[in-house]
Design a protein around this motif. Structure first.
Motif, PDB file in Angstrom:
ATOM      1  N   VAL A 202      24.594  43.266  84.062  1.00  0.00           N
ATOM      2  CA  VAL A 202      24.083  41.992  84.570  1.00  0.00           C
ATOM      3  C   VAL A 202      23.919  42.047  86.087  1.00  0.00           C
ATOM      4  O   VAL A 202      22.915  41.570  86.635  1.00  0.00           O
ATOM      5  N   ILE A 203      24.896  42.620  86.784  1.00  0.00           N
ATOM      6  CA  ILE A 203      24.791  42.767  88.236  1.00  0.00           C
ATOM      7  C   ILE A 203      23.536  43.552  88.594  1.00  0.00           C
ATOM      8  O   ILE A 203      22.765  43.168  89.483  1.00  0.00           O
ATOM      9  N   HIS A 204      23.321  44.665  87.916  1.00  0.00           N
ATOM     10  CA  HIS A 204      22.117  45.461  88.165  1.00  0.00           C
ATOM     11  C   HIS A 204      20.859  44.637  87.912  1.00  0.00           C
ATOM     12  O   HIS A 204      19.885  44.713  88.684  1.00  0.00           O
ATOM     13  N   TRP A 205      20.849  43.857  86.850  1.00  0.00           N
ATOM     14  CA  TRP A 205      19.665  43.090  86.456  1.00  0.00           C
ATOM     15  C   TRP A 205      19.365  41.983  87.466  1.00  0.00           C
ATOM     16  O   TRP A 205      18.223  41.775  87.863  1.00  0.00           O
ATOM     17  N   LEU A 206      20.413  41.278  87.894  1.00  0.00           N
ATOM     18  CA  LEU A 206      20.223  40.213  88.878  1.00  0.00           C
ATOM     19  C   LEU A 206      19.791  40.776  90.228  1.00  0.00           C
ATOM     20  O   LEU A 206      19.037  40.137  90.962  1.00  0.00           O
ATOM     21  N   ALA A 207      20.278  41.958  90.554  1.00  0.00           N
ATOM     22  CA  ALA A 207      19.984  42.561  91.865  1.00  0.00           C
ATOM     23  C   ALA A 207      18.702  43.387  91.871  1.00  0.00           C
ATOM     24  O   ALA A 207      18.240  43.785  92.943  1.00  0.00           O
ATOM     25  N   ASN A 208      18.159  43.663  90.685  1.00  0.00           N
ATOM     26  CA  ASN A 208      17.009  44.572  90.586  1.00  0.00           C
ATOM     27  C   ASN A 208      17.323  45.919  91.229  1.00  0.00           C
ATOM     28  O   ASN A 208      16.515  46.490  91.967  1.00  0.00           O
ATOM     29  N   GLY A 209      18.510  46.418  90.946  1.00  0.00           N
ATOM     30  CA  GLY A 209      18.926  47.694  91.505  1.00  0.00           C
ATOM     31  C   GLY A 209      19.888  48.413  90.589  1.00  0.00           C
ATOM     32  O   GLY A 209      20.260  47.904  89.527  1.00  0.00           O
ATOM     33  N   THR A 210      20.319  49.592  91.015  1.00  0.00           N
ATOM     34  CA  THR A 210      21.225  50.435  90.235  1.00  0.00           C
ATOM     35  C   THR A 210      22.280  51.018  91.154  1.00  0.00           C
ATOM     36  O   THR A 210      21.979  51.442  92.276  1.00  0.00           O
ATOM     37  N   THR A 211      23.513  51.065  90.686  1.00  0.00           N
ATOM     38  CA  THR A 211      24.622  51.561  91.504  1.00  0.00           C
ATOM     39  C   THR A 211      24.487  53.051  91.798  1.00  0.00           C
ATOM     40  O   THR A 211      24.231  53.859  90.909  1.00  0.00           O
ATOM     41  N   THR A 212      24.695  53.381  93.073  1.00  0.00           N
ATOM     42  CA  THR A 212      24.686  54.788  93.489  1.00  0.00           C
ATOM     43  C   THR A 212      26.055  55.264  93.968  1.00  0.00           C
ATOM     44  O   THR A 212      26.346  56.459  93.908  1.00  0.00           O
ATOM     45  N   ASP A 213      26.897  54.327  94.460  1.00  0.00           N
ATOM     46  CA  ASP A 213      28.204  54.685  95.014  1.00  0.00           C
ATOM     47  C   ASP A 213      29.235  53.665  94.556  1.00  0.00           C
ATOM     48  O   ASP A 213      28.968  52.453  94.552  1.00  0.00           O
ATOM     49  N   VAL A 214      30.422  54.149  94.182  1.00  0.00           N
ATOM     50  CA  VAL A 214      31.493  53.250  93.754  1.00  0.00           C
ATOM     51  C   VAL A 214      32.833  53.704  94.331  1.00  0.00           C
ATOM     52  O   VAL A 214      33.028  54.875  94.664  1.00  0.00           O
ATOM     53  N   VAL A 215      33.732  52.753  94.403  1.00  0.00           N
ATOM     54  CA  VAL A 215      35.135  53.018  94.664  1.00  0.00           C
ATOM     55  C   VAL A 215      35.912  51.949  93.917  1.00  0.00           C
ATOM     56  O   VAL A 215      35.443  50.813  93.781  1.00  0.00           O
TER      57      VAL A 215
END
Length: 419
Positions: A202-215
């Motif tokens: 849902v976060i990706h969909w609302l942001a129109n983006g995809t995660t590249t980095d996480v911690v």
């Protein structure tokens, strides 16, 4: 458009009910009934290694359905099947789905897609190789609260999205995730993936983006201390669920193996510069999701995530103003998310029959798994940063034409605050 479609290795009338198999007859198997109730499906088979689960196929799903212990037995039986709902435990998703896709059986795959990026990629590659319809049931994209937030963003009411925060109060976590296989990381990887992949999508969909980095950080803070354990393989979640199991340390009959975190937090950087966070706690008294989306011209926040709740928008400069500038009512099921399930199943049926575009995306489902898996590695390795591997460009190209941008339902006018 023709008046026939090919599925399950056979040609069927376009307007005939899909012949459906249910693979894994647990708590989520009931979603297949939405296809039956709409007249779009007929459950002809059920598959589960447990004989008690197989008995439930005929008592709860379809009295005339054939039953099998394995999906291999189903595929060898000659029973004609157009589509399958794969609602088996997560660690079995990849093997079962790949075999079904190879046999030409369209698949509604319960989320999460898989328990590792490698397995997720293998499923997508199989769908592309065999050309069989694959649909991942991220039903949250169909929920009134999510569609409403997406609609507000698309209308530009908060400007360009720059940050998204999600707090997930999993008040039923002790019953839902710590009394069966979900609590065992060998079968679920962890709850950031098993549970969190839905919100990450849902976060990706609302942001129109995809995660590249996480911690990420997390811990087994509460349920690991409970020594009252038993195997609950003879029961299903509704058999043991009770709101009276409170406080959390009063829970009994937990799974013999508990090695997943009951509280976790992750930070994300998306490929379009949006920053996001996701927090998940399985021992809160209440059970709901709270999203905050901040843009260049305002922010939104939901209060309640089912019918009867509201989304508030702030788009003028102010000090503390809890009522917001605009208030939108959330449409949908006031008791849960069955409305999202029904809409998702309907989308799946249309996709199988006519290859229409869908509101969900197998690639997005894969990306949610990849982000959650990387975050789980981070939290179990001293909160070290992780890069999230992208999918193959060929796979992205294959699936992209099947995803649509939703118009959403008519959600009604906003209520302006009183001055």
């Amino acid at each position: 458009m023709t008046d026939t479609f090919v599925a399950g290795g056979a040609t069927s009338a376009l307007n005939a009910p899909l012949r459906i198999a249910v693979i894994g007859v647990g708590a989520r198997a009931a979603i297949a009934r939405f296809a039956v109730e709409s007249g779009d499906g007929l459950i002809v088979a059920g598959v589960d290694p447990d004989d008690r689960a197989r008995a439930r196929v005929q008592s709860e799903l379809a009295p005339e359905a054939a039953t099998f212990a394995t999906h291999d037995e189903l595929l060898a039986s000659g029973v004609p099947v157009d589509a399958a709902f794969v609602t088996s435990p997560d660690h079995t998703h990849a093997e079962i789905t790949i075999d079904l896709l190879e046999a030409g059986v369209a698949v509604y795959l319960e989320k999460p897609l898989a328990t590792s990026p490698a397995d997720a990629d293998a499923v997508l590659e199989a769908a592309a190789r065999f050309g069989t319809p694959l649909y991942v049931g991220h039903n949250m994209r169909y929920l009134g609260v999510v569609q409403l937030m997406r609609d507000i963003i698309d209308r530009g009411e908060i400007g360009e999205v720059k940050a998204i925060w999600c707090r997930h109060f999993v008040g039923n976590g002790g019953d839902y995730y710590f009394k069966d296989w979900h609590a065992d990381r060998s079968q679920s990887t962890g709850l950031l993936l098993q549970k969190g992949a839905h919100d990450i999508d849902v976060i990706h969909w609302l942001a129109n983006g995809t995660t590249t980095d996480v911690v990420a950080m997390g811990d087994l803070s509460v349920y690991g201390a409970i020594q009252d354990r038993r195997s609950n393989a003879d029961r299903r979640m509704p058999d043991w669920f009770s709101l009276d199991a409170w406080p959390p340390l009063a829970q009994k009959e937990l799974n013999p193996v508990i090695d997943v975190e009951d509280i976790s937090m992750m930070l994300m950087r998306l490929d379009n510069g949006v920053l996001a966070s996701y927090q998940q706690c399985h021992f809160t008294p209440d059970y709901w999701r709270n999203y905050t989306v901040i843009g260049t011209e305002g922010r939104l926040e939901n209060f309640g995530d089912t019918g009867g709740g509201v989304v508030r928008v702030w788009n003028s400069r102010t000090t503390y103003a809890p009522e917001g500038d605009l208030v939108y009512s959330i449409a949908g099921d006031a008791e849960g998310h069955s409305d999202g399930d029904a809409l998702a199943v309907g989308d799946f049926v249309r996709f199988v029959r006519s290859r229409t575009s869908t509101q969900t995306s197998p690639v997005a489902a894969r990306n949610a798994v990849a982000a959650a898996a990387a975050a789980t590695e981070s939290l179990r390795d001293g909160a070290t940063p992780r890069k999230v591997a992208p999918p193959s460009p060929n796979i992205v190209d294959y699936f992209t034409p099947n995803q649509r941008k939703p118009s959403g339902p008519d959600l009604g006018p906003a209520t302006h605050k009183e001055n």
